[in-house]
Design a protein around this motif. Structure first.
Motif: not given
Length: 164
Positions: A120-147
């Motif tokens: 979607l062109p306004d994809g960030t608007e779709v993601l925003a309400p689900f911050d807690a879910l997305l942080d929970y699901q993808f946060g550990p992988a993003q932290k591992a990749a950053a490390a």
């Protein structure tokens, strides 16, 4: 079918309202006297003895009566404890399975939201309400990749040739 007052192993309804249950601290547990092998025979010996002989031996009948009540409670606990332990095991295992199922659903929903947002062109608007879910699901992988990226950068920095 199991009777809640006399449950069988695997019963999901256990009624111990007839017992006066006690809650003590772990420190208190260590200070309690423990029953040894043969305690049942010793209790039976006292309870089965003749009242006249007990009187002659100086045994207080109130104590014998109290021993009998305590012994009945111990036997009742021994009757229901295996079913209660199995029920706790079933609850624990069911919680593990339900937790696994919740994790799968969260993963599926998070991936669906991310895929939809990417299209979607306004994809960030779709993601925003689900911050807690997305942080929970993808946060550990993003932290591992950053490390990993940081470790790789540090390693490249230490291996760079010295010029001078």
């Amino acid at each position: 079918m199991s009777d809640p007052k006399h449950p069988t192993i695997g019963a999901q309804h256990i009624d111990v309202t007839d017992l006066a249950l006690v809650d003590i601290t772990p420190d208190h547990v260590h200070r309690l006297s423990k029953l040894r092998e043969g305690h049942g025979a010793a209790v039976s010996n006292v309870l089965g003895s003749n009242a006249a002989i007990r009187k002659r031996a100086g045994v207080n009948e109130a104590e014998v009566e109290e021993l009998g009540e305590l012994w009945v409670a111990c036997q009742r606990i021994d009757e229901v404890l295996p079913a209660a332990e199995k029920l706790v095991e079933l609850l624990h295992e069911t919680r593990l399975v339900r937790g696994h199922e919740v994790a799968i659903k969260l993963r599926e929903i998070a991936h669906q939201i991310r895929r939809r947002a990417e299209r979607l062109p306004d994809g960030t608007e779709v993601l925003a309400p689900f911050d807690a879910l997305l942080d929970y699901q993808f946060g550990p992988a993003q932290k591992a990749a950053a490390a990993r990226d940081k470790d790789k950068a540090d390693q490249d920095e230490t291996q760079a040739p010295v010029t001078g």
